[in-house]
Motif scaffolding. Structure first.
Motif, mmCIF file in Angstrom:
data_model
loop_
_atom_site.group_PDB
_atom_site.id
_atom_site.type_symbol
_atom_site.label_atom_id
_atom_site.label_comp_id
_atom_site.label_asym_id
_atom_site.label_seq_id
_atom_site.Cartn_x
_atom_site.Cartn_y
_atom_site.Cartn_z
ATOM 1 N N VAL A 85 0.954 -1.419 0.137
ATOM 2 C CA VAL A 85 -0.055 -0.105 0.138
ATOM 3 C C VAL A 85 0.844 1.137 -0.114
ATOM 4 O O VAL A 85 2.001 1.380 0.719
ATOM 5 N N GLY A 86 0.402 2.473 -0.752
ATOM 6 C CA GLY A 86 1.119 3.331 -0.711
ATOM 7 C C GLY A 86 0.522 4.657 0.040
ATOM 8 O O GLY A 86 1.102 5.766 0.430
ATOM 9 N N ASP A 87 -0.707 4.439 0.300
ATOM 10 C CA ASP A 87 -1.389 5.298 1.178
ATOM 11 C C ASP A 87 -2.435 4.765 2.168
ATOM 12 O O ASP A 87 -3.572 4.109 1.669
ATOM 13 N N PRO A 88 -2.034 4.499 3.551
ATOM 14 C CA PRO A 88 -2.590 3.922 4.195
ATOM 15 C C PRO A 88 -4.222 4.265 4.654
ATOM 16 O O PRO A 88 -4.893 3.625 4.943
ATOM 17 N N ASP A 89 -4.286 5.525 4.498
ATOM 18 C CA ASP A 89 -5.621 6.071 4.551
ATOM 19 C C ASP A 89 -6.654 5.656 3.597
ATOM 20 O O ASP A 89 -7.817 5.471 3.748
ATOM 21 N N THR A 90 -5.970 5.353 2.374
ATOM 22 C CA THR A 90 -7.151 4.714 1.247
ATOM 23 C C THR A 90 -6.961 3.256 1.054
ATOM 24 O O THR A 90 -7.907 2.597 0.356
ATOM 25 N N GLY A 91 -5.844 2.747 1.385
ATOM 26 C CA GLY A 91 -5.242 1.361 1.178
ATOM 27 C C GLY A 91 -5.100 1.174 -0.267
ATOM 28 O O GLY A 91 -5.064 -0.078 -0.747
ATOM 29 N N VAL A 92 -5.083 2.359 -1.163
ATOM 30 C CA VAL A 92 -4.536 2.035 -2.285
ATOM 31 C C VAL A 92 -3.083 1.617 -2.744
ATOM 32 O O VAL A 92 -2.189 2.042 -1.936
ATOM 33 N N ILE A 93 -2.977 0.624 -3.545
ATOM 34 C CA ILE A 93 -1.428 0.176 -3.736
ATOM 35 C C ILE A 93 -0.616 1.225 -4.344
ATOM 36 O O ILE A 93 -1.169 2.042 -4.991
ATOM 37 N N ALA A 104 7.557 6.324 7.731
ATOM 38 C CA ALA A 104 7.090 5.238 8.509
ATOM 39 C C ALA A 104 5.777 4.799 8.460
ATOM 40 O O ALA A 104 5.640 3.629 8.719
ATOM 41 N N ARG A 105 4.738 5.551 7.942
ATOM 42 C CA ARG A 105 3.378 4.980 8.006
ATOM 43 C C ARG A 105 3.316 4.542 6.317
ATOM 44 O O ARG A 105 2.142 4.070 6.174
ATOM 45 N N THR A 106 4.175 4.246 5.312
ATOM 46 C CA THR A 106 3.726 3.980 4.146
ATOM 47 C C THR A 106 4.291 2.712 3.999
ATOM 48 O O THR A 106 5.490 2.311 3.955
ATOM 49 N N PRO A 107 3.141 1.497 3.825
ATOM 50 C CA PRO A 107 3.463 0.350 4.035
ATOM 51 C C PRO A 107 4.636 -0.196 2.941
ATOM 52 O O PRO A 107 5.627 -0.854 3.262
ATOM 53 N N LEU A 143 0.877 18.960 3.553
ATOM 54 C CA LEU A 143 0.367 18.159 2.647
ATOM 55 C C LEU A 143 -0.830 17.179 3.098
ATOM 56 O O LEU A 143 -0.370 16.369 3.911
ATOM 57 N N PRO A 144 -1.878 17.157 2.680
ATOM 58 C CA PRO A 144 -2.847 16.636 3.418
ATOM 59 C C PRO A 144 -2.650 15.040 2.821
ATOM 60 O O PRO A 144 -2.714 14.071 3.606
ATOM 61 N N ARG A 145 -2.211 14.622 1.702
ATOM 62 C CA ARG A 145 -2.210 13.323 1.185
ATOM 63 C C ARG A 145 -0.873 13.298 0.571
ATOM 64 O O ARG A 145 -0.058 14.161 0.105
ATOM 65 N N PRO A 146 -0.352 11.927 0.322
ATOM 66 C CA PRO A 146 0.871 11.771 -0.659
ATOM 67 C C PRO A 146 0.659 12.322 -2.052
ATOM 68 O O PRO A 146 -0.610 11.830 -2.560
ATOM 69 N N PRO A 147 1.461 12.750 -2.666
ATOM 70 C CA PRO A 147 1.291 13.370 -4.177
ATOM 71 C C PRO A 147 1.035 12.079 -4.763
ATOM 72 O O PRO A 147 1.759 11.196 -4.680
ATOM 73 N N ARG A 148 0.039 12.099 -5.747
ATOM 74 C CA ARG A 148 -0.397 11.234 -6.607
ATOM 75 C C ARG A 148 0.289 11.339 -7.818
ATOM 76 O O ARG A 148 0.275 12.327 -8.559
ATOM 77 N N ALA A 196 8.747 11.841 -1.043
ATOM 78 C CA ALA A 196 9.139 12.677 0.158
ATOM 79 C C ALA A 196 9.670 13.931 -0.146
ATOM 80 O O ALA A 196 9.558 14.759 0.704
ATOM 81 N N GLN A 197 10.244 14.050 -1.218
ATOM 82 C CA GLN A 197 10.911 15.443 -1.803
ATOM 83 C C GLN A 197 9.944 16.361 -1.613
ATOM 84 O O GLN A 197 10.005 17.635 -1.096
ATOM 85 N N VAL A 198 8.587 15.885 -2.244
ATOM 86 C CA VAL A 198 7.532 17.085 -2.338
ATOM 87 C C VAL A 198 6.949 17.218 -0.806
ATOM 88 O O VAL A 198 6.722 18.635 -0.574
ATOM 89 N N PHE A 199 6.997 16.366 0.008
ATOM 90 C CA PHE A 199 6.699 16.370 1.392
ATOM 91 C C PHE A 199 7.645 17.410 2.179
ATOM 92 O O PHE A 199 7.177 18.465 2.599
#
Lengths: 159, 146
Positions: free
Chosen positions: A55-63, B21-24, B83-88, B74-77
């Motif tokens: 997963v890339g975003d734990p809030d959404t569970g999206v891979i 740390a929080r990104t699987p 930033l509310p969400r990781p950049p998509r 991470a560099q964008v962060f």
């Protein structure tokens, strides 16, 4: 892989017969749970299951997008090898990915790749990732692969 | 003033570390980062599971691609506030220049252009010498929430 010119089977036939071994021979692919499902000449299919650790975003569970990169890289590379008349390794030169929509949490991703042109040195490929059909795409890829000259495994170790 | 700057720097470095740390996937790949002000080096310590071709012991190109994508995020962060969400990712191009050997990989990313909705990023990964990159990446990301 042998270079025996008298061998009657084309590389893609041998690859399709040994599809499980090919899937298992890629440690990072195995760790991702990736596998090939079908191999034809210049066209391969595969499956990438959803896994918590990818997963890339734990809030959404999206891979994570990087999983799709590895998935489509595997498929494109194998599509390239399967298009060749003799068994050869190929190396990714470049890979371009477009992300159309996030993959759904918890669902398998289906992928397919085709090698649409081969020159003396290069294979040109494209690939698609989706849940049900190619009408609703998750990501597409285009990649060029260099065809390695035949050589022994020992010589490759010292590269 | 100096205190404020230091605090801001600390906060952003913390945000980057929190993202890792929080990104699987980042955890799965064992990523570590070293932040120095607005610069950051990401490290992917070698692990056997990252291999793509066991016969030549090369790191999987897809794993290197994912490493560069995570480094870019991470560099964008690091350079963006709150930033509310990781950049998509919108799209990316990866150039495979050299084989990734069975050892640690390092990467740095640079924001080429930061817009309100999108940004353009370049990143490169190397092993022994920074001047001999293993792989480079050019990517676009959505940075706004919608």
């Amino acid at each position: 892989m042998s270079d025996d010119a008298t061998s009657s089977s084309a590389p893609w036939e041998v690859m399709n017969e040994n599809i499980e071994m090919i899937s298992g021979g890629i440690p990072w692919g195995r760790r991702m749970g990736f596998r090939f499902t079908r191999i034809e000449k210049g066209h391969v299919w595969g499956l990438q299951p959803w896994k918590e650790r990818l997963v890339g975003d734990p809030d959404t569970g999206v891979i994570h997008g990087g999983v799709l990169t590895a998935f489509l890289d595997n498929l494109c590379g194998t599509a390239a090898s399967s298009a060749l008349p003799k068994p050869r390794f190929v190396a990714t030169l470049d890979l371009r990915l477009d992300y159309m929509r996030p993959a759904d949490k918890g669902r398998d991703i289906i992928g397919e790749a085709e090698c649409y042109h081969v020159t003396r040195n290069i294979c040109f490929t494209r690939a698609w990732a989706y849940h049900e059909s190619r009408d609703k795409m998750i990501a597409t890829a285009a990649g060029a692969f260099a065809i390695n000259k035949p050589r022994s495994v020992d010589s490759m170790r010292t590269m | 003033m100096a205190d404020d700057l230091e605090t801001a720097g600390q906060t952003r470095a913390d945000e980057v570390r929190a993202f890792i740390a929080r990104t699987p996937l980042a955890q799965e790949m064992g990523l570590k980062c070293e932040v120095m002000g607005d610069e950051m080096t990401m490290i992917m310590p070698y692990q056997e599971k990252l291999i793509g071709n066991f016969m030549i012991k090369a790191i999987h190109g897809g794993a290197i691609g994912a490493f560069l994508e995570l480094t870019s995020q991470a560099q964008v962060f690091l350079v963006t506030e709150h930033l509310p969400r990781p950049p998509r990712p919108i799209n990316l191009t990866i150039d495979y220049l050299r084989q990734g050997h069975a050892k640690d990989l390092y990467a740095r990313a640079e924001i080429t252009k930061m817009g309100r909705r999108m940004c353009s990023v370049r990143a490169e990964a190397w092993q022994d010498e920074r001047s001999k990159p293993v792989t480079t990446l050019m990517a676009h990301f959505m940075v706004s929430g919608d």
